[in-house]
Write a protein that holds these residues in place. Structure first.
Motif, PDB file in Angstrom:
ATOM      1  N   THR A 114      -6.309   1.517  -0.842  1.00 36.99           N
ATOM      2  CA  THR A 114      -6.067   2.226   0.407  1.00 36.99           C
ATOM      3  C   THR A 114      -7.359   2.649   1.124  1.00 36.99           C
ATOM      4  N   GLY A 164      -6.806  11.902  -4.933  1.00 34.35           N
ATOM      5  CA  GLY A 164      -7.008  10.672  -4.183  1.00 34.35           C
ATOM      6  C   GLY A 164      -8.417  10.624  -3.628  1.00 34.35           C
ATOM      7  N   VAL A 170       3.583   1.637 -11.551  1.00 33.00           N
ATOM      8  CA  VAL A 170       3.531   2.330 -10.253  1.00 33.00           C
ATOM      9  C   VAL A 170       4.864   2.181  -9.529  1.00 33.00           C
ATOM     10  N   MET A 184       0.901  -2.790 -11.753  1.00 30.37           N
ATOM     11  CA  MET A 184       1.428  -2.236 -10.492  1.00 30.37           C
ATOM     12  C   MET A 184       2.959  -2.194 -10.527  1.00 30.37           C
ATOM     13  N   LEU A 198      -4.992   4.023 -12.715  1.00 26.98           N
ATOM     14  CA  LEU A 198      -4.077   3.999 -11.576  1.00 26.98           C
ATOM     15  C   LEU A 198      -4.723   4.655 -10.361  1.00 26.98           C
ATOM     16  N   ALA A 199      -5.438   5.763 -10.612  1.00 26.90           N
ATOM     17  CA  ALA A 199      -6.087   6.460  -9.497  1.00 26.90           C
ATOM     18  C   ALA A 199      -7.121   5.563  -8.834  1.00 26.90           C
ATOM     19  N   LEU A 230       2.506   1.772  -3.350  1.00 27.29           N
ATOM     20  CA  LEU A 230       1.587   2.135  -4.431  1.00 27.29           C
ATOM     21  C   LEU A 230       1.098   3.568  -4.296  1.00 27.29           C
ATOM     22  N   THR A 231       1.332   4.185  -3.142  1.00 31.83           N
ATOM     23  CA  THR A 231       0.815   5.530  -2.941  1.00 31.83           C
ATOM     24  C   THR A 231       1.898   6.561  -2.631  1.00 31.83           C
ATOM     25  N   HIS A 232       3.122   6.126  -2.334  1.00 36.04           N
ATOM     26  CA  HIS A 232       4.195   7.085  -2.018  1.00 36.04           C
ATOM     27  C   HIS A 232       5.467   6.746  -2.778  1.00 36.04           C
ATOM     28  N   ARG A 276       0.831  -1.211   0.000  1.00 29.43           N
ATOM     29  CA  ARG A 276       0.000   0.000   0.000  1.00 29.43           C
ATOM     30  C   ARG A 276       0.864   1.259   0.000  1.00 29.43           C
ATOM     31  N   ARG A 285      -5.238   2.798  -6.877  1.00 26.73           N
ATOM     32  CA  ARG A 285      -4.650   3.343  -5.644  1.00 26.73           C
ATOM     33  C   ARG A 285      -5.719   3.584  -4.592  1.00 26.73           C
ATOM     34  N   SER A 286      -6.838   4.167  -5.021  1.00 31.15           N
ATOM     35  CA  SER A 286      -7.913   4.447  -4.072  1.00 31.15           C
ATOM     36  C   SER A 286      -8.445   3.153  -3.475  1.00 31.15           C
TER      37      SER A 286
END
Lengths: 214, 214
Positions: free
Chosen positions: B136, B50, B185, B181, B128-129, A135-137, A132, B132-133
């Motif tokens: 998380t 996000g 990413v 991913m 991707l958005a 994938l976000t940072h 996680r 990611r959402s």
């Protein structure tokens, strides 16, 4: 866990005055034990708070040590994260042992191994936290990228006898990662409730082909 | 883009007084055009901010409409998110067409299709958005779960003639998701820089087996 109050040179000693609002230095672990406690605290902090809400100060507090000790052992927050990832992926480093048994049935052994790691909540939680975060940072992605590339994939690739071994190892890893995301994070059916044996049975030939057939 | 100032019954009319600090209601699009603008604004907002930093108010502002119109067309933030996901996955709904050409070469057609969607920055960014959402935020995962399960996988499965078709379609999807991913990413090499044709060549037989061989 060792607890050696003389090991860090606290001038107040065990009978000296205590400071309010702060754990006594004599209670802080030191040496290899402190390092392990910091890493485990870091893993928990990253898992529970996510990458950007975790701080070196918070890790130190959770480990019952001074922030300076965290910096001493690991350096920056990114470096603590890298070390915590390595701790999470430690089981993955037994993969060369899985590979060492030869190519017969390799796909099934690897599929069984991966699914086993993800099915175990103790190893799943930190792995999910790492994924996680990555994938976000971007900072977390950079750490994982370096680790995945440099250690895990190359160690697996060394044991293979196919062209583009690292690329093939990464394709295999991508499949297991995608399954983990859909099954454990998004929990999309029918994969989320599928019998692990059924997943292993379907995925094993894919891994076998990627890793052994040129 | 149509712009019909009489279409939403603004009592002030085009010559009425303007309110400071707020777009004139006469500039707001209505009807199918407004719906599309809201969806596109939502997709951009979710992609750039996000899931949890996106609000109905922010979407309305970006689309140049009143928040009430967003609620009127879509309901809650989750429902706007679901609609924006459907817009992002719209290309995926052509998959039955890909499947319609028969099972010969199906794995390669699907691999080429997926890689094409991800290689195109215009379709990659919103996907991707969404991913990611969903990875998380449970609310986003729930929306994607419902969508992935109900629409995409079942539509693909209907076109297949194998046992456990939905499970197999999800395994194929998991592989493409994992590749996306790692490649786009985390950008782990060598997959991140690999020639798309090389990926398609390796992955096609996997998809072919999952979707056609019982």
């Amino acid at each position: 866990m060792t607890d050696d109050p003389t090991g860090h040179g606290d001038p107040t000693g065990p009978t000296g005055p205590k400071r309010r609002g702060r754990p006594s230095r004599t209670a802080a672990p030191t040496g290899p034990d402190a390092r392990t406690r910091i890493l485990e605290a870091a893993r928990t902090e990253f898992a529970e708070r996510g990458y950007d809400k975790t701080s070196v100060r918070g890790i130190a507090k959770a480990a019952g040590v001074d922030s300076a000790l965290v910096h001493h052992y690991f350096g920056t927050k990114d470096e603590v994260f890298a070390a915590a990832i390595e701790l999470s992926f430690e089981p993955a480093l037994v993969i060369p042992a899985v590979l060492g048994d030869g190519t017969d049935g390799l796909g099934e052994r690897l599929a069984r191994y991966f699914i086993g790691v993800w099915e175990n909540p103790a190893s799943r939680a930190p792995l999910l936290a790492v994924m996680r975060s990555a994938l976000t940072h971007e900072a977390a992605a950079k750490v994982l990228r370096g680790f995945v590339l440099r250690r895990l994939l190359e160690r697996v690739a060394e044991a293979l006898d196919v062209p583009d071994a690292t690329f093939r190892a990464e394709l295999a890893a991508s499949h297991m990662l995608g399954i983990a995301m859909l099954r454990y994070v998004i929990r999309a059916e029918p994969l989320a409730s599928a019998d692990p044996e059924k997943i292993i049975e379907m995925v094993a030939p894919t891994l076998q082909r990627y890793l052994t057939e040129s």
